[in-house]
Design an enzyme around this catalytic site. Structure first.
Site, mmCIF file in Angstrom:
data_model
loop_
_atom_site.group_PDB
_atom_site.id
_atom_site.type_symbol
_atom_site.label_atom_id
_atom_site.label_comp_id
_atom_site.label_asym_id
_atom_site.label_seq_id
_atom_site.Cartn_x
_atom_site.Cartn_y
_atom_site.Cartn_z
ATOM 1 N N LYS A 90 -5.436 0.317 2.104
ATOM 2 C CA LYS A 90 -5.605 1.541 1.304
ATOM 3 C C LYS A 90 -5.193 2.745 2.134
ATOM 4 O O LYS A 90 -5.046 2.666 3.354
ATOM 5 C CB LYS A 90 -7.084 1.718 0.899
ATOM 6 N N SER A 150 -2.509 -2.682 -5.681
ATOM 7 C CA SER A 150 -3.135 -1.362 -5.622
ATOM 8 C C SER A 150 -2.379 -0.388 -4.733
ATOM 9 O O SER A 150 -2.656 0.804 -4.745
ATOM 10 C CB SER A 150 -4.590 -1.480 -5.140
#
Lengths: 149, 432
Positions: A104, A67
């Site tokens: 993230k 991701s």
């Protein structure tokens, strides 16, 4: 921690080896001209200097998943996480959500906070009311090793 | 003036840094053979689990209470301790590392609001390293230790002390009446250096609280008890009797460690240094009339400086318990030579004497036996005795990671967590 329990008796101190141990340092006696490089003795570059700013606060983590690949963090990368750095909008962080650690982008704008992937196929993580997001540390760098043989 | 910085439930806190899901759950860390609890989270304490509780007695709480039990991972705790200590060192000009999770900081010459400074330092250790600490500040080491106890208790049991003393307790700034109240709310057995036996005697004599003890006349204490307790009372009264590095030896171990003024890379000076430490430790050992059965040597590079890291310790069992400087120095030198590797700038080294026994139990014997056989049995007996009797602390490093691939004691660490900070294969995993 090491242990020498396999040899219950300490081996005798070998004095001869002690006596032979010679110090290896710059201040050796020599004939002829001194090396012109002696005045320029410096430490060799050490990659840790780049990666680690706060040694006591720095931990390494392994990344699993894709991701964050557009940010250069790939599956299997080692990330350098610095807990001394204050997270801010746009930092890449290791965040804790529901007891799970995830890497993230931290998005913090207009009182809203979310976690953003660097891969369009992943949606933003917007914490629900019941959820708390804690920032464990700020990602300072990423180490990737490539196949060499 | 001194501060005592002490990690809360240290081993459990180390584990929680890498497993945040353990926050809020009852957690215990088990001694080496997964025998008994040597660290408990506050939640585990609240369940009534006592220090040293045997695992088989509390095991049922895994099901009923969601208790999590982990095997002690001293490699991890050692690294986390180094991190914590080196941040804590910023609090004042001198530091004495007293045990794996506590250090005294001398505050001489530190200006400004010490309470505020300590709160900031505590906050930094929590944020940077991940370990919550308590800080106690007092005129003497005994008072600093007491203040630390108050700081921790006030945090863990709200209402036991004024809330503002939680986490950081500075006894030196309390108004006289408040100080008396706090001392009156603390029992004598919480005082550093007051053991079970003495506290029972004190209670019998009507001296129940620290306030009672502080109000005693030191001369009377010396007459009825000992010079040692007199010293404690004087310390509680604010008269400094114990210097840094001059603390009463912890019962289980005697340590002598120093930071080097200049980094050392060569073996001979390192051997010299640890030999010196060993002889000083031997002195302390004789002073308290004990014998050491094992000796631990360690050396570290500086956590502040760049460059390759070295952080090792090695346990050298002694053939029989001894307080002989020659034998202890010899063991320290052997240990250092065994773990030494060139290329590291050592900043710090030390020696700990472990498995102490009273000098009186040593039996006279002739040096005629077959050494190997004797030693193995003795070693095992010593280990078993230790595990059964103490169950906490460095003693266990003797058998953690032992190279003697564990017939009897090496392997029972079913619940050990990874070496998150010292092995690449073990670093924690984050999902991306």
């Amino acid at each position: 921690m090491y242990s020498v329990l396999d040899s219950p008796l300490p081996v005798p101190f070998d004095e001869a080896v002690e006596a032979l141990a010679l110090p290896m340092c710059g201040v050796s006696v020599r004939a002829g001209f001194p090396s012109p490089a002696d005045d320029f003795v410096v430490e060799r570059l050490d990659i840790m200097q780049l990666l680690v700013k706060h040694p006591q606060a720095t931990y390494f983590w392994r990344v699993r998943g894709d991701s964050m690949q557009d940010a250069g963090i790939e599956d299997g990368s080692i990330i350098v996480v610095d807990r001394a750095v204050r997270p801010k909008h746009g930092s890449i962080v290791v965040a804790l959500i529901d007891g799970e650690c995830t890497v993230k982008y931290l998005y913090q704008r207009a009182g809203r906070m979310k976690l953003r992937a660097a891969n369009p196929t992943y949606p933003d993580i917007i914490p629900r009311d019941s959820q708390t997001v804690l920032v464990w540390g700020v990602v300072r760098g990423c180490v990737k090793l490539f196949a060499t043989s | 003036m001194y501060a005592l910085v002490d990690g809360n439930n240290f081993y459990v806190s180390c584990e929680r840094v890498f497993r945040p899901s353990l926050d809020g759950r009852p957690v215990v860390v088990l001694s080496n053979n997964d025998g008994c609890a040597i660290a408990r989270s506050n939640e585990a304490k609240a369940l009534g689990i006592k220090m040293g509780a045997p695992w088989f007695q509390i095991r049922h709480m895994e099901e009923t209470e969601g208790l999590v039990a982990l095997s002690a991972n001293f490699t991890l705790y050692g690294d986390m301790s180094d991190r914590m200590m080196s941040v804590a060192a910023g609090l004042g000009p001198v530091q004495e590392v007293y045990s794996i999770d506590e250090s005294f900081i001398g505050l001489q010459g530190v200006r400004g609001d010490l309470t505020k400074r300590s709160r900031a330092m505590r906050e930094r250790i929590d944020r940077w390293v991940g370990i919550p600490c308590g800080v106690g500040i007092g005129q003497t080491k005994t008072l600093a230790k007491l203040a630390n106890y108050i700081a921790k208790t006030a945090e863990r049991k709200p209402g036991s002390y004024p809330d503002e003393l939680a986490q950081v307790c500075n006894l030196t700034t309390l108004p006289a009446q408040d100080l008396d109240d706090v001392l009156a709310a603390t029992l004598v057995e919480e005082v550093w250096g007051v053991g079970r036996k003495i506290s029972a005697q004190l209670h019998e004599g009507g001296i129940h609280t620290v306030l009672d003890l502080v109000r005693m006349d030191p001369a009377t204490i010396r007459r009825r008890w000992s010079v040692v307790l007199e010293r404690t009372v004087r310390e509680l009264q604010g008269m400094q009797c114990i210097d840094l590095d001059d603390a009463p030896a912890p019962k289980k171990e005697i340590a002598c460690t120093r930071s080097f003024g200049q980094a050392i890379t060569e073996l001979p000076p390192l051997v010299e240094a640890v030999s010196d430490f060993a002889s000083r430790a031997a002195e302390k050992l004789r002073k308290q009339g004990s014998l050491a059965s094992q000796l631990l040597v360690f050396a570290h590079t500086s956590p502040f400086r760049p460059g390759p890291r070295f952080n090792r310790s090695i346990v050298v069992p002694l053939r029989r318990p001894t307080a002989d400087t020659g034998k202890l120095v010899w063991a320290a030198a052997v240990g250092m030579r065994r773990m030494y590797e060139p290329g590291y700038k050592m900043a710090n080294a030390g020696v700990m004497l472990l498995d102490l026994v009273p000098g009186s139990v040593l039996q006279g014997e002739l040096d005629l036996e077959e050494e190997d056989q004797r030693d193995r049995t003795k070693l095992m007996v010593a280990l078993d005795t230790l595990n059964g009797r103490y169950g906490k602390g460095t003693v266990h490093s003797a058998s953690t990671g032992g190279t003697n691939k564990g017939k009897d004691w090496g392997m029972k660490q079913e619940r050990r967590t990874p070496n998150y900070t010292t092995k690449w294969e073990d670093v924690p995993v984050a999902r991306a």
